[in-house]
Design a protein around this motif. Structure first.
Motif, short mmCIF file in Angstrom:
data_model
loop_
_atom_site.label_atom_id
_atom_site.label_comp_id
_atom_site.label_asym_id
_atom_site.label_seq_id
_atom_site.Cartn_x
_atom_site.Cartn_y
_atom_site.Cartn_z
N LYS A 131 5.39 -12.01 -18.26
CA LYS A 131 6.29 -11.55 -17.20
C LYS A 131 7.72 -11.42 -17.72
CE LYS A 131 7.88 -14.33 -14.02
NZ LYS A 131 8.03 -15.23 -12.85
N LEU A 132 8.17 -12.41 -18.48
CA LEU A 132 9.52 -12.38 -19.03
C LEU A 132 9.67 -11.25 -20.05
CD1 LEU A 132 12.36 -13.51 -19.37
CD2 LEU A 132 11.44 -15.18 -21.00
N LEU A 133 8.65 -11.00 -20.84
CA LEU A 133 8.71 -9.89 -21.80
C LEU A 133 8.93 -8.57 -21.07
CD1 LEU A 133 6.52 -9.49 -24.94
CD2 LEU A 133 6.98 -7.53 -23.50
N LYS A 134 8.21 -8.35 -19.99
CA LYS A 134 8.38 -7.12 -19.21
C LYS A 134 9.78 -7.05 -18.62
CE LYS A 134 6.27 -4.30 -15.58
NZ LYS A 134 7.57 -3.94 -14.96
N MET A 135 10.32 -8.17 -18.15
CA MET A 135 11.67 -8.18 -17.61
C MET A 135 12.69 -7.76 -18.67
SD MET A 135 11.64 -11.74 -15.41
CE MET A 135 13.43 -11.68 -15.12
#
Length: 244
Positions: free
Chosen positions: A108-112
């Motif tokens: 999720k953080l990578l996508k953010m």
């Protein structure tokens, strides 16, 4: 020449306070996504496809004929073949294969970071600490150490890894960042007793309930999977990059 900057982001909720367009973002999810990514790639995985959603993971895995894996709240997701444990991806199993991975916090953080225009994204954990530090020093970009935390909350293991990176590379950067200073000092305070200290963390207790103690010890052991996973925006993969 003016030194590059280095910042530590303690929670995904704080990521939008930082400019990512001229920086390398290091996505950190020690327990266990970024430890698993490094392990799979160091053991010969062809590519890791990090995805945010479970259905996307299933569909992409079917399309590619890839291994599908992931967890929510520390447990394997129903309908996926494998979990988010580094121990599941030895060379005998993963070499030459693609892995599609979705996790509670790290993917999720990578996508953010990508959505906020990060110039480059790599992933880091203690298992590939040396490779991460080598790459960041050789890069000509600013650095953002982005901690995945737990459901947007602060956690110690990601912050401790950020501190380990800061301790090794800070002399190459201009560091006017209290969270980086705190992370470094916390790491240096417990560097010698890491495996004992980490047992006090909330995430350890959460995952211990699933019998994952050996996994977690591996995740805080430096050098167990020295590889540099770099995100390729053209095909949505993390690939192992050779370091000179």
């Amino acid at each position: 020449m003016e030194k590059r900057t280095l910042h530590t982001v303690l929670s995904p909720r704080l990521l939008d306070l930082y400019s990512l367009s001229d920086g390398v973002v290091v996505v950190i999810d020690v327990f266990r996504a970024t430890s698993t990514i490094a392990t799979a790639l160091s053991n010969g995985a062809r590519a890791v496809y990090p995805v945010a959603g479970v259905e996307q993971c299933k569909q992409l895995g079917q399309k590619l004929g890839a291994i599908t894996a992931g967890e929510r709240n520390g447990q394997v997701i129903e309908g996926l073949l494998h979990g988010n444990s580094p121990a599941e991806y030895p060379r005998s199993f993963i070499a030459g294969k693609d892995l599609v991975l979705t996790t509670t916090n790290g993917t999720k953080l990578l996508k953010m970071a990508l959505d906020q225009g990060a110039a480059e994204v790599i992933t880091g954990s203690f298992v590939n600490l040396g490779s991460v530090c080598q790459y960041l020093v050789s890069s000509n970009k600013n650095v953002i150490l982005a901690c995945s935390g737990w459901k947007d909350r602060f956690n110690l293991e990601d912050t401790m890894f950020a501190g380990a990176v800061v301790a090794q590379i800070e002399r190459h950067f201009h560091m006017n960042c209290d969270s980086s200073l705190m992370a470094k000092q916390q790491y240096q305070l417990h560097e010698a007793d890491m495996k004992t200290f980490i047992r006090q963390t909330s995430h350890w207790h959460r995952l211990k309930a699933f019998g994952l103690e050996k996994d977690l010890e591996f995740c805080v052991t430096p050098g167990g999977a020295e590889v540099l996973p770099l995100y390729n925006p053209q095909n949505g993969t993390l690939n192992a990059v050779a370091l000179g």
